[in-house]
Design a protein around this motif. Sequence first.
Motif, PDB file in Angstrom:
ATOM      1  N   GLU A  71    -142.241-138.822 158.725  1.00  0.00           N
ATOM      2  CA  GLU A  71    -141.519-138.463 159.938  1.00  0.00           C
ATOM      3  C   GLU A  71    -140.014-138.420 159.699  1.00  0.00           C
ATOM      4  O   GLU A  71    -139.321-137.520 160.174  1.00  0.00           O
ATOM      5  CB  GLU A  71    -141.846-139.467 161.053  1.00  0.00           C
ATOM      6  N   GLN A  72    -139.511-139.393 158.943  1.00  0.00           N
ATOM      7  CA  GLN A  72    -138.077-139.420 158.641  1.00  0.00           C
ATOM      8  C   GLN A  72    -137.653-138.221 157.813  1.00  0.00           C
ATOM      9  O   GLN A  72    -136.569-137.654 158.009  1.00  0.00           O
ATOM     10  CB  GLN A  72    -137.723-140.716 157.905  1.00  0.00           C
ATOM     11  N   LYS A  73    -138.498-137.811 156.878  1.00  0.00           N
ATOM     12  CA  LYS A  73    -138.181-136.669 156.026  1.00  0.00           C
ATOM     13  C   LYS A  73    -138.059-135.386 156.860  1.00  0.00           C
ATOM     14  O   LYS A  73    -137.139-134.590 156.664  1.00  0.00           O
ATOM     15  CB  LYS A  73    -139.266-136.497 154.955  1.00  0.00           C
ATOM     16  N   ILE A  74    -139.007-135.176 157.762  1.00  0.00           N
ATOM     17  CA  ILE A  74    -139.005-133.953 158.560  1.00  0.00           C
ATOM     18  C   ILE A  74    -137.797-133.921 159.499  1.00  0.00           C
ATOM     19  O   ILE A  74    -137.151-132.880 159.677  1.00  0.00           O
ATOM     20  CB  ILE A  74    -140.323-133.815 159.350  1.00  0.00           C
ATOM     21  N   VAL A  75    -137.471-135.063 160.101  1.00  0.00           N
ATOM     22  CA  VAL A  75    -136.280-135.134 160.961  1.00  0.00           C
ATOM     23  C   VAL A  75    -135.029-134.815 160.160  1.00  0.00           C
ATOM     24  O   VAL A  75    -134.135-134.091 160.618  1.00  0.00           O
ATOM     25  CB  VAL A  75    -136.167-136.538 161.599  1.00  0.00           C
ATOM     26  N   LYS A  76    -134.975-135.339 158.933  1.00  0.00           N
ATOM     27  CA  LYS A  76    -133.805-135.116 158.078  1.00  0.00           C
ATOM     28  C   LYS A  76    -133.633-133.634 157.744  1.00  0.00           C
ATOM     29  O   LYS A  76    -132.522-133.090 157.816  1.00  0.00           O
ATOM     30  CB  LYS A  76    -133.955-135.936 156.792  1.00  0.00           C
ATOM     31  N   ASN A 106    -134.673-131.099 159.420  1.00  0.00           N
ATOM     32  CA  ASN A 106    -134.297-130.372 160.634  1.00  0.00           C
ATOM     33  C   ASN A 106    -132.807-130.547 160.911  1.00  0.00           C
ATOM     34  O   ASN A 106    -132.119-129.596 161.307  1.00  0.00           O
ATOM     35  CB  ASN A 106    -135.116-130.867 161.827  1.00  0.00           C
ATOM     36  N   ASP A 107    -132.305-131.746 160.686  1.00  0.00           N
ATOM     37  CA  ASP A 107    -130.871-131.997 160.855  1.00  0.00           C
ATOM     38  C   ASP A 107    -130.056-131.152 159.872  1.00  0.00           C
ATOM     39  O   ASP A 107    -128.978-130.651 160.213  1.00  0.00           O
ATOM     40  CB  ASP A 107    -130.559-133.479 160.639  1.00  0.00           C
ATOM     41  N   ILE A 108    -130.570-131.004 158.652  1.00  0.00           N
ATOM     42  CA  ILE A 108    -129.885-130.185 157.647  1.00  0.00           C
ATOM     43  C   ILE A 108    -129.817-128.731 158.103  1.00  0.00           C
ATOM     44  O   ILE A 108    -128.787-128.060 157.975  1.00  0.00           O
ATOM     45  CB  ILE A 108    -130.604-130.294 156.289  1.00  0.00           C
ATOM     46  N   LEU A 109    -130.926-128.219 158.649  1.00  0.00           N
ATOM     47  CA  LEU A 109    -130.959-126.836 159.146  1.00  0.00           C
ATOM     48  C   LEU A 109    -129.918-126.624 160.238  1.00  0.00           C
ATOM     49  O   LEU A 109    -129.169-125.639 160.231  1.00  0.00           O
ATOM     50  CB  LEU A 109    -132.347-126.514 159.701  1.00  0.00           C
ATOM     51  N   ILE A 110    -129.871-127.554 161.169  1.00  0.00           N
ATOM     52  CA  ILE A 110    -128.950-127.436 162.301  1.00  0.00           C
ATOM     53  C   ILE A 110    -127.502-127.440 161.813  1.00  0.00           C
ATOM     54  O   ILE A 110    -126.666-126.653 162.266  1.00  0.00           O
ATOM     55  CB  ILE A 110    -129.189-128.585 163.301  1.00  0.00           C
ATOM     56  N   GLU A 111    -127.205-128.315 160.834  1.00  0.00           N
ATOM     57  CA  GLU A 111    -125.841-128.434 160.336  1.00  0.00           C
ATOM     58  C   GLU A 111    -125.447-127.263 159.446  1.00  0.00           C
ATOM     59  O   GLU A 111    -124.397-126.644 159.646  1.00  0.00           O
ATOM     60  CB  GLU A 111    -125.706-129.744 159.553  1.00  0.00           C
ATOM     61  N   LYS A 112    -126.281-126.935 158.468  1.00  0.00           N
ATOM     62  CA  LYS A 112    -125.912-125.928 157.475  1.00  0.00           C
ATOM     63  C   LYS A 112    -125.882-124.510 158.042  1.00  0.00           C
ATOM     64  O   LYS A 112    -125.073-123.679 157.632  1.00  0.00           O
ATOM     65  CB  LYS A 112    -126.887-125.977 156.288  1.00  0.00           C
ATOM     66  N   TYR A 113    -126.789-124.211 158.979  1.00  0.00           N
ATOM     67  CA  TYR A 113    -126.872-122.856 159.511  1.00  0.00           C
ATOM     68  C   TYR A 113    -126.339-122.748 160.938  1.00  0.00           C
ATOM     69  O   TYR A 113    -126.502-121.725 161.586  1.00  0.00           O
ATOM     70  CB  TYR A 113    -128.320-122.367 159.447  1.00  0.00           C
ATOM     71  N   GLU A 114    -125.728-123.831 161.423  1.00  0.00           N
ATOM     72  CA  GLU A 114    -125.105-123.846 162.750  1.00  0.00           C
ATOM     73  C   GLU A 114    -126.082-123.382 163.831  1.00  0.00           C
ATOM     74  O   GLU A 114    -125.772-122.512 164.659  1.00  0.00           O
ATOM     75  CB  GLU A 114    -123.838-122.990 162.748  1.00  0.00           C
ATOM     76  N   ILE A 115    -127.270-123.937 163.790  1.00  0.00           N
ATOM     77  CA  ILE A 115    -128.311-123.607 164.766  1.00  0.00           C
ATOM     78  C   ILE A 115    -128.136-124.495 166.000  1.00  0.00           C
ATOM     79  O   ILE A 115    -127.915-125.696 165.880  1.00  0.00           O
ATOM     80  CB  ILE A 115    -129.707-123.823 164.149  1.00  0.00           C
ATOM     81  N   THR A 120    -136.613-126.872 166.490  1.00  0.00           N
ATOM     82  CA  THR A 120    -137.758-127.753 166.744  1.00  0.00           C
ATOM     83  C   THR A 120    -138.897-127.406 165.791  1.00  0.00           C
ATOM     84  O   THR A 120    -139.262-126.236 165.652  1.00  0.00           O
ATOM     85  CB  THR A 120    -138.259-127.606 168.198  1.00  0.00           C
ATOM     86  N   ILE A 121    -139.430-128.420 165.131  1.00  0.00           N
ATOM     87  CA  ILE A 121    -140.568-128.250 164.228  1.00  0.00           C
ATOM     88  C   ILE A 121    -141.778-128.939 164.851  1.00  0.00           C
ATOM     89  O   ILE A 121    -141.741-130.135 165.138  1.00  0.00           O
ATOM     90  CB  ILE A 121    -140.278-128.847 162.836  1.00  0.00           C
ATOM     91  N   ASN A 124    -133.824-131.370 168.166  1.00  0.00           N
ATOM     92  CA  ASN A 124    -132.586-131.866 168.765  1.00  0.00           C
ATOM     93  C   ASN A 124    -132.506-131.491 170.244  1.00  0.00           C
ATOM     94  O   ASN A 124    -131.446-131.577 170.863  1.00  0.00           O
ATOM     95  CB  ASN A 124    -131.356-131.331 168.017  1.00  0.00           C
ATOM     96  N   VAL A 125    -133.656-131.103 170.796  1.00  0.00           N
ATOM     97  CA  VAL A 125    -133.759-130.798 172.223  1.00  0.00           C
ATOM     98  C   VAL A 125    -134.077-132.084 172.979  1.00  0.00           C
ATOM     99  O   VAL A 125    -134.805-132.944 172.472  1.00  0.00           O
ATOM    100  CB  VAL A 125    -134.859-129.738 172.476  1.00  0.00           C
TER     101      VAL A 125
END
Length: 378
Positions: free
Chosen positions: A58-63, A65-74, A78-79, A93-94
């Motif tokens: 669970e921690q890996k998947i959250v991490k 997703n956080d990378i996607l949001i930060e790197k691609y400015e999304i 939600t996964i 992050n909803v």
Amino acid sequence: MIIVAVVVILICIVIGLIIYNVSIHKKIQKFKNMNQRINNLTVVQDFMNAIGETSTVEQKIVKINDILIEKYEIKYSTIVVYNGAEYEIKASNVDKKHWNSLKALQNIDMFRDSIETATPKYVTVNNENEKLPYQQMEFGRAKSAIFFPLYIDNVYIGYWILESGTPHDFDNVDTTVLEVIKDNIVSVLKTVVHQKTLESLVRKDFFTGLYSAEYLYGEGKKVIDQYTISTICMFKIINLQEINKRYCRELGNKVITQIAEYIRDNISKQYIFVRYMGPKFVIAFSGVEATGVADFLNEIKEKIEIEPITLTEQEKNELIIEVKKSKKDKQNNDMTAKAKLNFVISTYYKGTGLEEVLKKLEEYLDTTDAEESDITNI
């Protein structure tokens, strides 16, 4: 003639400028593509680091997703994964009050078609007063979204949805980049699914209270890999079968529990101690080299082997065993035995295959002479 010459020169200049602009545009596009590839490689590396840095699936998947949001400015990402019984939001992050809608998107017709055809679906509104078809309680949060069904080896496992608060925000988005990101998400999910399987297999041994061997490959490896070098020790109670046969299985069980209790009480809490299989146990000395382990194990071995292990009168009275009189005559009436141990150790380097080290240790214990009980470093 002069005017004609000037016109020809101007035409040549214009053509030259056009060719130059086209060339510059191609170089800029090439640079953008190269820059995007570099960015994607960086994100993939961040994904791999996330797998190593965090502990649970669970921690890996959250991490990631956080990378996607930060790197691609999304804005919103939600996964959602189908666990075989229901859909679960693994990362988002909803606000949680919207999660019931987000984990039921497979029931929306437009997204059901997307799942069946394995193609992404883009939805948007034309003005601020409209809402997306899947939104129930919310109006202002998302005005455009892209839905990606996720598959592992052609098996549908869930979906990834991107959302924006701006209408038509994804009209000109480079979908090839998003496809690469989606593939990276699938790769990570495929990797962590094996860890999830191991996590679900971890059990505590009934007699000793120790974790099973599977613990070594999940939480245990997380602890061990905090260090560059560790020492892995496997030992075997080599006369356990003889104790069970000559006396009784209850005495054999007591040998197991007392040895496990003694070792657990005499090693540091930072070390991993598990019951590997049957008479075999593993101690992972995290961050300790083999030279610092041998003397300690010799001391442990000597103390265990000289200590007689016996059943109390109460334990003997509680036994419900039927044996022939002739067999009773061969038994030691006080039900006392001494354990005999064989230890083998090996060095483990962070990032290498822990399973290969354990396999090598087990093969040694299973093939060595039955009378050998030294501490061997292989």
